[in-house]
Motif scaffolding. Structure first.
Motif, PDB file in Angstrom:
ATOM      1  N   LYS A  71       0.850  -1.200   0.000  1.00  0.00           N
ATOM      2  CA  LYS A  71       0.000   0.000   0.000  1.00  0.00           C
ATOM      3  C   LYS A  71       0.883   1.247   0.000  1.00  0.00           C
ATOM      4  N   CYS A  86       3.594   4.931   9.483  1.00  0.00           N
ATOM      5  CA  CYS A  86       3.104   4.151   8.343  1.00  0.00           C
ATOM      6  C   CYS A  86       4.216   3.266   7.765  1.00  0.00           C
ATOM      7  N   HIS A 138       3.921   0.118   5.086  1.00  0.00           N
ATOM      8  CA  HIS A 138       3.421   0.832   3.904  1.00  0.00           C
ATOM      9  C   HIS A 138       4.556   1.599   3.242  1.00  0.00           C
TER      10      HIS A 138
END
Ligand SMILES: Cc1cc2nc3c(=O)[nH]c(=O)nc-3n(C[C@H](O)[C@H](O)[C@H](O)COP(=O)(O)OP(=O)(O)OC[C@H]3O[C@@H](n4cnc5c(N)ncnc54)[C@H](O)[C@@H]3O)c2cc1C
Ligand SMILES: Cc1cc2nc3c(=O)[nH]c(=O)nc-3n(C[C@H](O)[C@H](O)[C@H](O)COP(=O)(O)OP(=O)(O)OC[C@H]3O[C@@H](n4cnc5c(N)ncnc54)[C@H](O)[C@@H]3O)c2cc1C
Ligand code: SF4
Ligand code: SF4
Ligand code: FES
Lengths: 462, 281
Positions: free
Chosen positions: A140, A158, A163
């Motif tokens: 992602k 994150c 990610h």
């Protein structure tokens, strides 16, 4: 007073010497002092101090480790909640946050929480920061707009969750206010850059010179560039002026211009660096917050002979951190309180030659609970200055809201985002930090970043 | 890093660069500018986008060497790179079908007025172009400019090319001869923009100018570029750089351009001494 009521002093450069250089003012605790300060902590079960910290750093726990000399354990404990302790230890308004709630503060000085936080973070940096382990890649993509403390926190969290994170920063270096605003003598830029290097080691990509709204819009990041979520942390960078006559005269700066020229562009090293910053003999800084203190102290270091803080309330109401006011006074900044300018006066060539001011007195408390300043009629007087720095606050930059369809803002132009999740009026678009709250603090921006990062990670699990 | 892929010397102090910046080239529009920084110690300077090639991903800049940074830039060659290149900044020109428009480029202003002229032509306007400079060797791109225009005039202060005289004199004649002009855009030194605006005001001709305010960030963060337009404070970098010429306080702009005059002279002296005994190193 017993020993336990007094905080261990922070060694500092001599005021006379430091008022002429850009080296860090506060020199930091050594091991022995840090351990001794840690020994003052009572290890309160109810952790009142922790409740005062916007990100709930486990304060009694980390201090207990400092006391044992386990600095590595202490830094790990802090980092559970705060990714930038070397910064926060230096610039948090501790007296209004963690230290305000310390039980020792009732009878004497509170525990020097910030000073210890700084010590262990510096200790870690000297050892070489260990990059945080990241989860396996999720596939992602997260875009972070703005690289201030809010954006850096989102990026770190994150990335740690696996990610792929890209930060887009309008300026040529990452760090936001930590780089362009807060001066070197209070927060050495090498410390901020060490944190940013650490992020890169975690796989975060940083694109500088990338103004979102100009090069790509938020919608394009989501629709064309394949990002699954966007975080907006563009800060409050739009300078306010007083709207009094004379503000466009030569010799009037916004605080942002004055500090950016000096810090980001290294104007204090002109002409080795190409960007000039000009300071006259007598400088008035308008405002009473941290930004104003930074400008006043910067003006002194650039060679001004007299520097005034012009503020319309009294010393008690100054919004700046107590330590900064104290440092400014020591260095020779003159406080013209209960004074407010009505116009800036220029000569034929458009240069500032003076400022007309009114004296004020304090009246009844206003909505904010502070006694409101009332002008004394007939108290007009001229202050002899040749440079004026306007440091009365900043608003959010409208560039991103203006170019993002359906992004809701409030009447001041701040982006509307949920306090619990950081979600804006647009799906998959989050925001936090000064762009949402208005000018606040580093740690609050980081707190908002953490909240948004958690929501983003939840969203991307789906 | 951003690579210079082509360099052209238009005159000894006037250079053209094509710079590889595909993202900027993809997005930019007439009237916008970029900010560049040559190296780590460099200043951020704004330059207008004189042309762009979306396919090749290049931006054309034309600049006059007026001080330390532009001189240093002028010494770079094709193949060299610069450190920072930010854009496209500022608002794009308002391109509409106005009717009969006059596009004036004075001095280096010929460069920024070129893409605007082209866009106005493409929008279906009758376009009259005026290119002016102090002297013949400071004129450039007259053929390219002319190709976008239905009618084209050249003038120089010393009469070495075209008509002897300045751009406002030519504009005056055009207005008087044609009777009707619907829109004027003028880019050049402040006096050219000021007198053009003063000239068109009594005729009520909508007139736009592009301001060269001193800038730092170019994103609305510092306020260095502020200018009084009407009775309001505007920031050139985000509210402009084009403004209604009838509302701009040109005298204030002229004086604000002088703010760092002494420092600019020092920077230049340092740059040109070559480390030899002047005490600046
Ligand atoms: C001079 C000064 C002193 C301060 N002192 C203190 C202090 O002592 N203690 C304290 O706690 N707080 C202090 N503060 C406040 C604190 O710095 C801020 O609250 C905090 O930095 C806010 O963080 P942020 O991440 O929201 O935004 P910022 O730090 O403002 O960062 C925003 C970033 O986004 C970038 N950006 C903006 N628009 C775009 C765009 N369109 N595209 C890409 N990038 C963009 C900006 O260039 C900037 O780098 C001070 C502030 C100033 C100005
Ligand atoms: C939106 C905009 C577009 C521009 N487009 C072009 C262009 O296409 N071609 C071109 O030749 N010039 C252009 N300029 C002007 C160009 O930016 C300046 O000539 C350049 O910054 C001078 O830098 P220097 O160090 O060589 O000279 P300096 O010695 O620093 O200054 C010489 C003159 O340039 C002005 N200046 C200095 N610093 C800046 C700065 N940071 N920003 C703006 N002006 C400054 C000063 O007022 C001074 O009079 C533009 C300016 C702006 C604001
Ligand atoms: S982050 Fe700031 S408020 Fe929290 S404990 Fe550290 S210094 Fe105190
Ligand atoms: S309140 Fe003070 S004494 Fe108690 S645990 Fe927190 S820091 Fe220690
Ligand atoms: S250049 Fe800084 S606000 Fe325009």
């Amino acid at each position: 007073m017993s020993l336990n009521t007094v905080k261990h002093e922070m060694p500092c450069q001599d005021p006379k010497v430091r008022a002429k250089n850009f080296d860090e003012v506060a020199l930091g605790y050594d091991k022995e002092t840090a351990i001794a300060e840690a020994s003052r902590c009572l290890g309160c079960k109810k952790e009142p101090c922790r409740q005062g910290c916007p990100v709930q750093v486990p304060i009694p726990q980390f201090i207990a480790k400092v006391k044992e000399g386990d600095f590595s354990g202490a830094i790990s404990t802090i980092k559970e909640k705060n990714a930038l302790p070397a910064v926060c230890g230096r610039v948090c308004p501790q007296e209004a946050q963690c230290e305000k709630y310390c039980v020792l503060g009732k009878k004497g000085d509170p525990v020097g929480i910030g000073r210890m936080e700084r010590f262990v973070a510096d200790w870690e940096r000297e050892q070489g920061i260990k990059p945080v382990e990241c989860a396996p890649p999720t596939g992602k993509k997260v875009a972070v707009v703005g690289s201030g403390p809010a954006g850096l926190t989102v990026a770190a969290d994150c990335a740690q969750a696996g990610h792929k994170v890209t930060i887009f920063e309008a300026l040529h270096v990452a760090g936001g206010v930590l780089m362009y605003g807060i001066p070197e003598f209070r927060l050495p830029k090498a410390i901020v850059q060490a944190e940013i290097e650490n992020l890169k080691k975690m796989g975060v990509e940083i694109q500088v010179d990338a103004v979102i709204g100009a090069i790509d819009t938020v919608d394009e990041l989501l629709e064309n560039e394949g990002y699954d979520a966007v975080f907006i942390g563009t800060g409050a960078g739009l300078p306010y002026f007083l709207k009094i006559p004379g503000e466009n005269l030569n010799g009037v700066y916004s605080a942002n211009e004055f500090l950016t020229r000096t810090n980001l562009m290294k104007g204090y090293l002109f002409p080795e660096y190409d960007t000039p910053v000009k300071v006259g003999k007598k400088v008035a800084v308008l405002g009473g917050g941290n930004v104003a203190m930074d400008c006043a102290r910067t003006a002194l270091r650039l060679g001004a002979e007299e520097v005034y803080i012009v503020y319309r309330r009294s010393m008690e109401e100054l919004p700046a951190r107590v330590e900064e006011v104290h440092h400014a006074e020591e260095e020779g900044v003159i406080f013209k309180i209960l004074t407010n300018p009505t116009k800036i006066i220029g000569n034929d060539e458009n240069w500032v030659v003076g400022m007309e001011c009114l004296k004020y007195e304090l009246g009844e408390p206003d909505a904010s609970g502070r006694r409101s300043p009332v002008a004394i009629s007939g108290s007009e007087h001229i202050v002899d200055v040749d440079t004026v720095v306007v440091a009365i606050g900043q608003g959010p930059n409208p560039l991103v809201p203006r170019t993002t369809k359906g992004l809701e803002t409030n009447k001041w132009g701040n982006i509307v985002a949920s306090e619990e999740t950081g979600l804006t009026s647009k799906p998959a678009v989050y925001a936090g930090g000064d762009v949402v709250t208005g000018a606040a603090t580093v740690i609050k921006a980081m707190g908002a970043g953490r909240v948004a990062a958690n929501s983003i990670c939840e969203l991307l699990k789906k | 890093m951003f690579k210079i892929v082509r360099k052209e010397v238009l005159s000894p102090t006037l250079k053209l660069f094509d710079i590889e910046a595909p993202k900027v080239a993809k997005k930019c529009q007439a009237g916008q500018f970029i900010i560049l920084r040559i190296d780590e110690k460099g200043e951020r300077i704004p330059l207008t986008i004189a042309d762009f090639d979306r396919e090749k991903g290049t931006i054309t800049l034309i600049f006059a060497e007026v001080g330390k940074t532009t001189q240093q830039l002028g010494q770079l060659e094709a193949g060299d790179s610069i450190l920072d290149f930010v854009g496209p900044l500022g608002r794009a020109s308002e391109i509409e079908k106005y009717g009969r428009v006059v596009c004036i480029g004075a001095g280096v202003g010929i460069a920024p007025v070129f893409p605007i002229t082209r866009a106005l032509k493409e929008a279906g306007n009758e376009v009259i172009g005026i290119a002016g400079a102090r002297s013949k060797d400071l004129l450039f791109w007259t053929d390219e400019f002319k190709a976008q225009c239905d009618e084209f005039h050249v003038c120089t202060d010393d009469g070495t090319a075209g008509v002897k005289g300045n751009v406002t004199e030519i504009l005056k004649k055009i207005i008087e001869e044609k009777g009707q002009v619907d829109y004027v855009i003028c880019i050049g030194p402040i006096p050219a923009m000021k007198y053009t605006s003063l000239l068109t005001k009594p005729y009520g001709i909508k007139t736009f100018v592009s301001l060269n305010s001193i800038m730092v960030d170019g994103t609305g963060m510092c306020g260095a570029c502020r200018v009084t337009v009407g009775d309001e404070m505007k920031f050139s970098c985000v509210d402009g750089p084009e403004f209604d010429g009838h509302l701009v306080d040109f005298d204030e702009q002229m004086r604000r351009a002088q703010i760092f005059k002494d420092e600019e002279a020092r920077a230049l002296a340092k740059g040109s001494c070559g480390g030899g005994g002047c005490g600046c190193h």
